[in-house]
Design an enzyme around this catalytic site. Structure first.
Site, PDB file in Angstrom:
ATOM      1  N   PHE A 152       0.803  -1.232   0.000  1.00 27.65           N
ATOM      2  CA  PHE A 152       0.000   0.000   0.000  1.00 27.65           C
ATOM      3  C   PHE A 152       0.833   1.276   0.000  1.00 27.65           C
ATOM      4  O   PHE A 152       0.334   2.339  -0.360  1.00 27.65           O
ATOM      5  CB  PHE A 152      -0.946   0.012   1.224  1.00 27.65           C
ATOM      6  N   LYS A 176      -1.440  -7.183  -9.485  1.00 25.09           N
ATOM      7  CA  LYS A 176      -2.435  -7.106  -8.406  1.00 25.09           C
ATOM      8  C   LYS A 176      -1.931  -6.088  -7.378  1.00 25.09           C
ATOM      9  O   LYS A 176      -1.072  -6.363  -6.559  1.00 25.09           O
ATOM     10  CB  LYS A 176      -2.627  -8.470  -7.727  1.00 25.09           C
ATOM     11  N   GLU A 179      -5.050  -3.901  -2.157  1.00 25.06           N
ATOM     12  CA  GLU A 179      -6.497  -3.628  -2.122  1.00 25.06           C
ATOM     13  C   GLU A 179      -6.810  -2.372  -1.298  1.00 25.06           C
ATOM     14  O   GLU A 179      -7.913  -1.844  -1.363  1.00 25.06           O
ATOM     15  CB  GLU A 179      -7.267  -4.852  -1.593  1.00 25.06           C
ATOM     16  N   SER A 229       5.145  -7.006   3.385  1.00 24.87           N
ATOM     17  CA  SER A 229       5.734  -7.331   4.692  1.00 24.87           C
ATOM     18  C   SER A 229       6.562  -8.621   4.596  1.00 24.87           C
ATOM     19  O   SER A 229       6.334  -9.447   3.699  1.00 24.87           O
ATOM     20  CB  SER A 229       4.622  -7.504   5.715  1.00 24.87           C
ATOM     21  N   CYS A 284       9.717   1.746   3.488  1.00 22.83           N
ATOM     22  CA  CYS A 284      10.591   0.612   3.809  1.00 22.83           C
ATOM     23  C   CYS A 284      12.037   1.065   3.983  1.00 22.83           C
ATOM     24  O   CYS A 284      12.874   0.306   4.444  1.00 22.83           O
ATOM     25  CB  CYS A 284      10.498  -0.463   2.741  1.00 22.83           C
ATOM     26  N   GLU A 385       9.331  -4.025  13.130  1.00 15.35           N
ATOM     27  CA  GLU A 385       8.986  -3.007  12.133  1.00 15.35           C
ATOM     28  C   GLU A 385       7.674  -2.361  12.592  1.00 15.35           C
ATOM     29  O   GLU A 385       6.609  -2.975  12.533  1.00 15.35           O
ATOM     30  CB  GLU A 385       8.795  -3.624  10.740  1.00 15.35           C
TER      31      GLU A 385
HETATM   32  P1  NAD Z   1       1.344  -6.682   3.015  1.00 18.07           P
HETATM   33  O1  NAD Z   1       2.364  -7.744   3.114  1.00 18.07           O
HETATM   34  O2  NAD Z   1       0.235  -6.689   4.004  1.00 18.07           O
HETATM   35  O3  NAD Z   1       0.639  -6.712   1.567  1.00 18.07           O
HETATM   36  C1  NAD Z   1       1.388  -6.701   0.383  1.00 18.07           C
HETATM   37  C2  NAD Z   1       0.606  -7.408  -0.721  1.00 18.07           C
HETATM   38  O4  NAD Z   1       0.409  -8.772  -0.358  1.00 18.07           O
HETATM   39  C3  NAD Z   1      -0.778  -6.810  -0.969  1.00 18.07           C
HETATM   40  O5  NAD Z   1      -1.009  -6.759  -2.353  1.00 18.07           O
HETATM   41  C4  NAD Z   1      -1.720  -7.792  -0.283  1.00 18.07           C
HETATM   42  O6  NAD Z   1      -2.965  -7.906  -0.928  1.00 18.07           O
HETATM   43  C5  NAD Z   1      -0.972  -9.105  -0.357  1.00 18.07           C
HETATM   44  N1  NAD Z   1      -1.203  -9.962   0.824  1.00 18.07           N
HETATM   45  C6  NAD Z   1      -1.369  -9.552   2.107  1.00 18.07           C
HETATM   46  N2  NAD Z   1      -1.516 -10.620   2.919  1.00 18.07           N
HETATM   47  C7  NAD Z   1      -1.447 -11.716   2.139  1.00 18.07           C
HETATM   48  C8  NAD Z   1      -1.520 -13.109   2.396  1.00 18.07           C
HETATM   49  N3  NAD Z   1      -1.706 -13.584   3.630  1.00 18.07           N
HETATM   50  N4  NAD Z   1      -1.410 -13.967   1.369  1.00 18.07           N
HETATM   51  C9  NAD Z   1      -1.209 -13.503   0.103  1.00 18.07           C
HETATM   52  N5  NAD Z   1      -1.131 -12.190  -0.200  1.00 18.07           N
HETATM   53  C10 NAD Z   1      -1.239 -11.297   0.802  1.00 18.07           C
HETATM   54  O7  NAD Z   1       2.131  -5.287   3.039  1.00 18.07           O
HETATM   55  P2  NAD Z   1       1.541  -3.828   3.148  1.00 18.07           P
HETATM   56  O8  NAD Z   1       1.027  -3.608   4.530  1.00 18.07           O
HETATM   57  O9  NAD Z   1       0.649  -3.553   2.008  1.00 18.07           O
HETATM   58  O10 NAD Z   1       2.877  -2.959   2.915  1.00 18.07           O
HETATM   59  C11 NAD Z   1       3.752  -2.617   3.945  1.00 18.07           C
HETATM   60  C12 NAD Z   1       4.927  -3.569   4.016  1.00 18.07           C
HETATM   61  O11 NAD Z   1       5.621  -3.570   2.782  1.00 18.07           O
HETATM   62  C13 NAD Z   1       5.953  -3.141   5.062  1.00 18.07           C
HETATM   63  O12 NAD Z   1       6.388  -4.284   5.748  1.00 18.07           O
HETATM   64  C14 NAD Z   1       7.071  -2.533   4.250  1.00 18.07           C
HETATM   65  O13 NAD Z   1       8.346  -2.561   4.848  1.00 18.07           O
HETATM   66  C15 NAD Z   1       7.032  -3.398   3.028  1.00 18.07           C
HETATM   67  N6  NAD Z   1       7.683  -2.747   1.903  1.00 18.07           N
HETATM   68  C16 NAD Z   1       8.902  -3.204   1.545  1.00 18.07           C
HETATM   69  C17 NAD Z   1       9.587  -2.593   0.526  1.00 18.07           C
HETATM   70  C18 NAD Z   1      10.949  -3.080   0.111  1.00 18.07           C
HETATM   71  O14 NAD Z   1      11.458  -2.603  -0.892  1.00 18.07           O
HETATM   72  N7  NAD Z   1      11.546  -4.003   0.815  1.00 18.07           N
HETATM   73  C19 NAD Z   1       9.020  -1.503  -0.148  1.00 18.07           C
HETATM   74  C20 NAD Z   1       7.759  -1.071   0.247  1.00 18.07           C
HETATM   75  C21 NAD Z   1       7.089  -1.713   1.281  1.00 18.07           C
END
Ligand code: NAD
Length: 492
Positions: A152, A176, A179, A229, A284, A385
């Site tokens: 997000f 994708k 959401e 994450s 991040c 985090e």
């Molecule tokens: P998230 O892991 O909750 O969601 C990321 C994606 O995975 C979304 O599209 C979501 O729909 C999907 N998703 C979520 N739970 C899932 C599951 N159980 N099974 C399958 N798909 C699933 O992350 P977020 O809250 O949207 O974003 C924040 C996180 O992203 C933070 O931890 C941040 O550090 C990380 N991030 C990392 C970088 C990097 O370059 N390392 C860059 C940006 C964000």
């Protein structure tokens, strides 16, 4: 989007209403207004998108790379022409300031520009006469249909860490987005449509876990690019790899910054605070842990406290606002409960420390920029985090001890040092276990021509996003040996 504000998918060159009965509301984090409804698309819809991407593949991979990139040149121009409206969309659904939204779009444009140079980067290699009359050469071919899953916090940038490279290399893809913030990608998809890109090459399927699982399990999807994450990154990596896919999965982070006694207090404080509280700490590459060395502790803890206290919270669309809301009320509660745990660590909250109400935006998810001094290096604040505007401080006796504290963390996205000493900076960059290093830099985000190098639990896979790694990830090599001995030559 149709008249009822229901977001549609884009499959095989057509905007299509989802057949799923499950939807989620897209909510403006500054006032809880419902901006749209996003479908949680099902396995069948993912199947349609994969079919479209598979049908488009043969013709697309036969299209010369020099022709493929013409669509990206057009996309770059369209991004530039629409940057204000795109930035506004990001701010509405994500909460960050307009300046931050434009900043991430600039990064997206840089990635499109680098991908426009793909014909050169795709060139193979060859060796004449590996034996008498036998030559060998290597070419790169696309891997096939690629799945892209994004988080997000950067809805305008992160899809473009992947999409331009994937299609320029001759692949087709399905994206994708998160959401929580699907509107930015809908906007970007309309721009892609305006480039005249043939149908089926980029497909947009909105959804959540079920949609992702359908992608991970589909045999026709050959590679997955993910950012999110660490917990989900690990899951994506395991399930995708178990299904025989190539996977790159970028995860979460906790980014320490070491402050040496010779660091310039004014300049360093400003940079650290911009890094820690920019995007409301939901970045991040945010500095979230300051390790002060020796006598740096007192002046820096005071300066960080003062700088945090002067940050202006508010709606990202308003001028002079430094910090917008965090993404959701749940996120706000999670962040404040982390702050409360400071008491159990006998740490001192020296700035912020709670959720706040901002005039005119009573329902906004605001958390005051927070500085917590003397946290336990093994404690929950130092090791988790938090993903909000929270900065912990740990005093260390010397650089060696500071590096030891940095390296005991489980993540490895970024490590920074502030110093005037070349040898100290050199030691830090050599010894720290992180893939991105900042020396007097607070957000060491690699430019698009470098790989985005997370380590440890910040990354699962081998090849990172961006630059030369993207080319390797989205192509497979083919090595051709050919025999044409002199004796076979005839005179024509
Ligand atoms: P998230 O892991 O909750 O969601 C990321 C994606 O995975 C979304 O599209 C979501 O729909 C999907 N998703 C979520 N739970 C899932 C599951 N159980 N099974 C399958 N798909 C699933 O992350 P977020 O809250 O949207 O974003 C924040 C996180 O992203 C933070 O931890 C941040 O550090 C990380 N991030 C990392 C970088 C990097 O370059 N390392 C860059 C940006 C964000």
């Amino acid at each position: 989007m149709n008249k009822t504000n229901h977001i549609e998918n884009y499959i095989n060159g057509k905007w299509t209403a989802s057949t799923s009965t499950d939807h989620m509301e897209v909510i403006n984090p500054v006032n809880q207004d419902i901006l749209a409804k996003v479908p949680l698309s099902n396995k069948k819809e993912m199947g349609h998108a994969v079919d479209a991407a598979t049908s488009a593949l043969n013709d697309w991979r036969d299209t010369p790379a020099t022709e493929r990139i013409q669509y990206l040149f057009k996309l770059k121009t369209l991004f530039e022409e629409n940057i204000d409206e795109l930035a506004r969309t990001i701010t509405l659904e994500c909460g960050k300031t307009l300046a931050e939204s434009k900043g991430e779009l600039q990064r997206a444009i840089e990635n499109i520009e680098v991908a426009c140079g793909i014909p050169t980067m795709l060139m193979g290699s060859n060796l004449e006469n590996i034996a008498r009359g036998i030559d060998e050469h290597m070419i790169r071919q696309p891997i096939g249909v690629v799945g892209i899953i994004t988080p997000f916090n950067f809805p305008g940038m992160i899809p473009f860490w992947f999409l331009p490279y994937a299609i320029a290399c001759g692949n087709t893809c399905i994206i994708k987005p998160s959401e929580k913030v699907p509107l930015t990608m809908v906007f970007a998809m309309h721009l892609l449509e305006q480039t005249g890109l043939p149908k089926g090459i980029v497909n947009l399927v909105n959804g959540g876990k079920e949609t992702v699982d359908a992608m991970l399990d589909h045999p026709q999807i050959k590679a997955i690019s993910f950012v999110g994450s660490s917990q989900v990154a690990k899951y994506i990596y395991s399930r995708g790899a178990a299904n025989g896919k190539r996977v790159q999965a970028q995860g979460g982070a906790k980014n320490p910054v070491v402050v040496m006694p010779d660091a310039d207090p004014e300049v360093s404080t400003k940079i650290i605070v911009d890094s820690a509280f920019g995007c409301a700490g939901q970045r991040c590459l945010a500095n979230s842990l300051v390790i002060t060395v020796g006598e740096a502790h007192k002046p820096f803890s005071e300066a960080l406290c003062e700088a945090a206290s002067t940050r202006v919270l508010g709606c990202g669309l308003d001028e002079d606002v430094h910090v917008g809301p965090v993404i959701s009320p749940e996120s706000k509660d999670r962040i404040t409960s982390f702050i409360e745990s400071a008491h159990t660590e006998s740490a001192n909250v020296i700035a912020g420390g709670k959720a706040v109400t901002v005039k005119g935006y009573a329902k906004g998810n605001f958390v005051a920029p927070t500085v917590i001094d003397n946290i336990d290096p093994q404690g929950i604040i130092a090791t988790s985090e938090i993903f909000g505007p929270v900065l912990g401080i740990i005093p260390a006796d010397n650089l060696d001890q500071a590096i030891q504290i940095v390296n005991q963390g489980k993540y490895g996205n970024m490590g920074c040092i502030f110093t005037n000493s070349g040898p100290a900076a050199r030691k830090f960059r050599n010894q720290v276990d992180a893939g991105n290093i900042g020396i007097n830099i607070g957000v060491a985000a690699p430019m698009a021509f470098f790989p985005f190098s997370g380590w440890n639990e910040s990354f699962y896979g081998d090849l990172h996003a961006q630059g030369s790694h993207a080319i390797e990830f989205y192509t497979q090599t083919k090595v051709i040996a050919e025999r044409w001995p002199k004796e076979w030559s005839r005179t024509f």
